[in-house]
Design a protein around this motif. Structure first.
Motif, PDB file in Angstrom:
ATOM      1  N   ILE A  76       0.845  -1.210   0.000  1.00 32.73           N
ATOM      2  CA  ILE A  76       0.000   0.000   0.000  1.00 32.73           C
ATOM      3  C   ILE A  76       0.870   1.246   0.000  1.00 32.73           C
ATOM      4  CG2 ILE A  76      -1.629   1.341   1.393  1.00 32.73           C
ATOM      5  CD1 ILE A  76      -2.793  -1.357   2.357  1.00 32.73           C
ATOM      6  N   LYS A  77       1.895   1.255   0.835  1.00 25.95           N
ATOM      7  CA  LYS A  77       2.784   2.421   0.912  1.00 25.95           C
ATOM      8  C   LYS A  77       3.482   2.677  -0.420  1.00 25.95           C
ATOM      9  CE  LYS A  77       3.827   2.385   5.874  1.00 25.95           C
ATOM     10  NZ  LYS A  77       4.905   2.453   6.876  1.00 25.95           N
ATOM     11  N   LEU A  78       4.015   1.629  -1.032  1.00 26.95           N
ATOM     12  CA  LEU A  78       4.735   1.793  -2.291  1.00 26.95           C
ATOM     13  C   LEU A  78       3.819   2.260  -3.409  1.00 26.95           C
ATOM     14  CD1 LEU A  78       7.048  -1.364  -2.199  1.00 26.95           C
ATOM     15  CD2 LEU A  78       7.787   1.022  -2.048  1.00 26.95           C
ATOM     16  N   ALA A  79       2.680   1.587  -3.561  1.00 24.86           N
ATOM     17  CA  ALA A  79       1.775   1.920  -4.659  1.00 24.86           C
ATOM     18  C   ALA A  79       1.212   3.330  -4.519  1.00 24.86           C
ATOM     19  CB  ALA A  79       0.641   0.901  -4.736  1.00 24.86           C
ATOM     20  N   SER A  80       0.892   3.728  -3.302  1.00 21.24           N
ATOM     21  CA  SER A  80       0.356   5.086  -3.115  1.00 21.24           C
ATOM     22  C   SER A  80       1.436   6.135  -3.332  1.00 21.24           C
ATOM     23  CB  SER A  80      -0.262   5.227  -1.722  1.00 21.24           C
ATOM     24  OG  SER A  80       0.697   5.013  -0.705  1.00 21.24           O
ATOM     25  N   LYS A  81       2.670   5.867  -2.900  1.00 22.57           N
ATOM     26  CA  LYS A  81       3.762   6.817  -3.116  1.00 22.57           C
ATOM     27  C   LYS A  81       4.076   6.966  -4.602  1.00 22.57           C
ATOM     28  CE  LYS A  81       5.845   8.830  -0.525  1.00 22.57           C
ATOM     29  NZ  LYS A  81       5.781  10.245  -0.066  1.00 22.57           N
ATOM     30  N   LYS A 137      -9.412  -3.963   9.628  1.00 22.97           N
ATOM     31  CA  LYS A 137      -8.138  -3.338   9.258  1.00 22.97           C
ATOM     32  C   LYS A 137      -8.299  -2.102   8.369  1.00 22.97           C
ATOM     33  CE  LYS A 137      -5.130  -7.350   9.808  1.00 22.97           C
ATOM     34  NZ  LYS A 137      -4.059  -8.167   9.212  1.00 22.97           N
ATOM     35  N   GLU A 138      -9.520  -1.620   8.259  1.00 24.21           N
ATOM     36  CA  GLU A 138      -9.730  -0.471   7.363  1.00 24.21           C
ATOM     37  C   GLU A 138      -8.959   0.758   7.817  1.00 24.21           C
ATOM     38  OE1 GLU A 138     -13.257   2.160   5.196  1.00 24.21           O
ATOM     39  OE2 GLU A 138     -13.789   0.460   6.492  1.00 24.21           O
ATOM     40  N   ASP A 139      -8.983   1.050   9.080  1.00 27.56           N
ATOM     41  CA  ASP A 139      -8.277   2.232   9.574  1.00 27.56           C
ATOM     42  C   ASP A 139      -6.776   2.110   9.328  1.00 27.56           C
ATOM     43  OD1 ASP A 139     -10.658   3.334  10.404  1.00 27.56           O
ATOM     44  OD2 ASP A 139     -10.414   2.765  12.514  1.00 27.56           O
ATOM     45  N   ILE A 140      -6.224   0.923   9.564  1.00 25.30           N
ATOM     46  CA  ILE A 140      -4.801   0.702   9.314  1.00 25.30           C
ATOM     47  C   ILE A 140      -4.483   0.913   7.845  1.00 25.30           C
ATOM     48  CG2 ILE A 140      -2.963  -1.037   9.284  1.00 25.30           C
ATOM     49  CD1 ILE A 140      -4.222  -2.283  11.753  1.00 25.30           C
ATOM     50  N   ALA A 141      -5.304   0.331   6.976  1.00 25.37           N
ATOM     51  CA  ALA A 141      -5.059   0.425   5.537  1.00 25.37           C
ATOM     52  C   ALA A 141      -5.094   1.875   5.056  1.00 25.37           C
ATOM     53  CB  ALA A 141      -6.088  -0.408   4.776  1.00 25.37           C
ATOM     54  N   ARG A 142      -6.068   2.624   5.503  1.00 24.74           N
ATOM     55  CA  ARG A 142      -6.171   4.024   5.072  1.00 24.74           C
ATOM     56  C   ARG A 142      -5.023   4.851   5.629  1.00 24.74           C
ATOM     57  NH1 ARG A 142     -10.826   5.239   2.393  1.00 24.74           N
ATOM     58  NH2 ARG A 142     -12.567   3.780   2.567  1.00 24.74           N
ATOM     59  N   ALA A 143      -4.576   4.527   6.829  1.00 24.79           N
ATOM     60  CA  ALA A 143      -3.453   5.254   7.416  1.00 24.79           C
ATOM     61  C   ALA A 143      -2.162   5.008   6.631  1.00 24.79           C
ATOM     62  CB  ALA A 143      -3.263   4.835   8.865  1.00 24.79           C
ATOM     63  N   LYS A 144      -2.048   3.852   5.992  1.00 24.13           N
ATOM     64  CA  LYS A 144      -0.852   3.541   5.208  1.00 24.13           C
ATOM     65  C   LYS A 144      -0.917   4.101   3.793  1.00 24.13           C
ATOM     66  CE  LYS A 144       0.233   1.195   8.809  1.00 24.13           C
ATOM     67  NZ  LYS A 144       0.942   1.905   9.893  1.00 24.13           N
ATOM     68  N   GLY A 145      -2.089   4.603   3.370  1.00 21.13           N
ATOM     69  CA  GLY A 145      -2.176   5.213   2.052  1.00 21.13           C
ATOM     70  C   GLY A 145      -3.265   4.699   1.149  1.00 21.13           C
ATOM     71  N   ALA A 146      -4.075   3.758   1.612  1.00 19.98           N
ATOM     72  CA  ALA A 146      -5.167   3.243   0.779  1.00 19.98           C
ATOM     73  C   ALA A 146      -6.259   4.301   0.609  1.00 19.98           C
ATOM     74  CB  ALA A 146      -5.747   1.977   1.390  1.00 19.98           C
ATOM     75  N   SER A 147      -6.754   4.431  -0.616  1.00 18.59           N
ATOM     76  CA  SER A 147      -7.847   5.366  -0.901  1.00 18.59           C
ATOM     77  C   SER A 147      -9.200   4.755  -0.585  1.00 18.59           C
ATOM     78  CB  SER A 147      -7.817   5.785  -2.377  1.00 18.59           C
ATOM     79  OG  SER A 147      -6.581   6.379  -2.720  1.00 18.59           O
ATOM     80  N   ASP A 148      -9.311   3.458  -0.806  1.00 18.40           N
ATOM     81  CA  ASP A 148     -10.580   2.769  -0.585  1.00 18.40           C
ATOM     82  C   ASP A 148     -10.326   1.398   0.024  1.00 18.40           C
ATOM     83  OD1 ASP A 148     -12.751   4.570  -1.820  1.00 18.40           O
ATOM     84  OD2 ASP A 148     -11.231   4.480  -3.400  1.00 18.40           O
TER      85      ASP A 148
END
Length: 407
Positions: A248-253, A267-278
């Protein structure tokens, strides 16, 4: 001639070790195929090193002594500072895949400081910070090795540990019959080709997981065009553990829209905190439908057996589902899902040395690192037990070698 029609193989001993100890805290598998391969006496071309490993099938981690090869003309010796704890360490150490040779010392996310180099070494110097990943050796002469895909060596690469020296090409010194040991140890000696120099101020504890978790995600991103920053893609990451959060971090960066995919909503909050849009819950049909035919690329990090049908339905025309997890059973899907949208299912295995060096540079320049938790050897049983169940926090555990050696 080279053949890539057979699955990867390792060269194993033949003596089988029978479980005699009491049940450990960790869950071991398949005692009938576990292999006992005691160490030979330390040779003149070897030195003794302290390590943390599993001496025999069914036992807990303990301090053991191993033999390392002495430095030859193309070798680099480095003192270990940190070693990442990968899910593969769990699979191999507890005999879940292949046949494990005991004693086993895991660890293929190694970082340290160079203390000795051979006469022909030009890649690094004494005092440099370096990293070594999953590939300890390969033939270096086949077409795949020559183009920098050592992990796809046509003579089969030598894994960093739980492997023996390949008699057809070995660049590893010492006793040719002694198995290779990983990074839960005080030092290692590796041919310079497989050693990667790190920037002096790169945080070593965070760099360690990059040479496995990081490259496992980077290589398919690069192969399927996502490292081209002129492209904007919709990318799905299945699994929000230590591997998935790195993806997630790499793809969003890299500038893409990232959709985290998990079997539940915890894990939604964790995922969004790492850079996930959805975020998509793969067990909820309505949630899956929100991404129907939208994703260009999905990287599936799940290591257990599971149905991949929900992921396929989210792929756009010409979309690709890349399988990254180590599974032992068949995947479930309907072929029509592939035919009517020209969908591809592919696999990817770590990455070669050039790609890994490219990843390290990208992460250093963009300050992209995994979330790590430092542990010492007294916590290994507990960490392995956790990883056998799940990685709820999405962190990468990293073994502090200096602290562990002082215990």
């Amino acid at each position: 001639s080279y053949s890539n029609n057979s699955p990867p193989v390792f060269y194993f001993a033949t003596k089988v070790f029978v479980l005699t100890s009491s049940p450990p805290s960790m869950k071991f598998s398949r005692p009938e195929i576990a292999i006992s391969k005691p160490l030979a006496a330390c040779g003149e071309d070897e030195y003794e090193e302290e390590a943390v490993g599993i001496e025999n099938f069914g036992e807990d981690f303990s301090r053991i002594t191993i033999n390392r090869p002495k430095v030859r003309e193309n070798d680099v010796r480095f003192d270990m500072k940190f070693c990442g704890i990968c899910h593969t360490d769990v699979h191999i150490s507890l005999n879940e895949v292949h046949q494990t040779m005991y004693p086993v010392v895991p660890g293929h996310e190694m970082v340290g400081v160079v203390v000795e180099v051979g006469d022909n070494v030009t890649k690094v110097s004494v005092g440099d910070n370096v990293a070594v990943g999953c590939v300890r050796d390969s033939c270096l002469t086949c077409p795949n090795c020559e183009k920098g895909d050592e992990q796809y060596c046509l003579k089969k690469f030598t894994h960093t540990y739980n492997s023996t020296k390949n008699p057809t090409y070995s660049h590893i010194g010492g006793n040719p019959d002694t198995q290779n040991f990983g990074g839960y140890s005080g030092s290692d000696v590796v041919h310079q080709h497989f050693v990667m120099k790190l920037p002096a101020d790169m945080p070593l504890e965070k760099a360690a997981p990059l040479v496995c978790a990081g490259i496992t995600m980077w290589s398919p991103l690069k192969h399927w065009g996502a490292t081209d920053t002129t492209k904007k893609m919709n990318i799905g990451i299945v699994g929000v553990g230590g591997l998935g959060t790195m993806g997630i971090k790499l793809a969003s960066k890299l500038g893409h829209r990232v959709v985290a995919i998990s079997s539940g909503d915890k894990k939604e909050d964790i995922a969004r905190a790492k850079g996930a849009s959805d975020y998509v819950v793969s067990t909820d049909a309505d949630s899956v439908a929100t991404e129907f035919c939208r994703l260009d690329l999905i990287l599936n990090t799940i290591s257990g057996n599971h149905s991949i049908a929900p992921y396929i339905s989210m792929l756009a025309t010409d979309g690709v589902l890349v399988q990254l997890g180590c599974t032992t059973g068949p995947m479930e899907y309907e072929q029509d899902l592939l035919l009517f949208n020209r969908i591809s299912i592919a696999g990817s295995l770590i990455g070669g040395i050039p790609q890994t060096m490219e990843l390290l540079e990208f992460c250093y320049e963009n300050n992209v690192y995994p979330d790590v938790e430092l542990v010492d050897s007294s916590q290994l049983n507990e960490v392995f037990t956790k990883l056998q169940t799940a990685n709820a926090g999405g962190v990468r555990y990293v073994l502090d070698i200096k602290k562990s050696m002082e215990l």
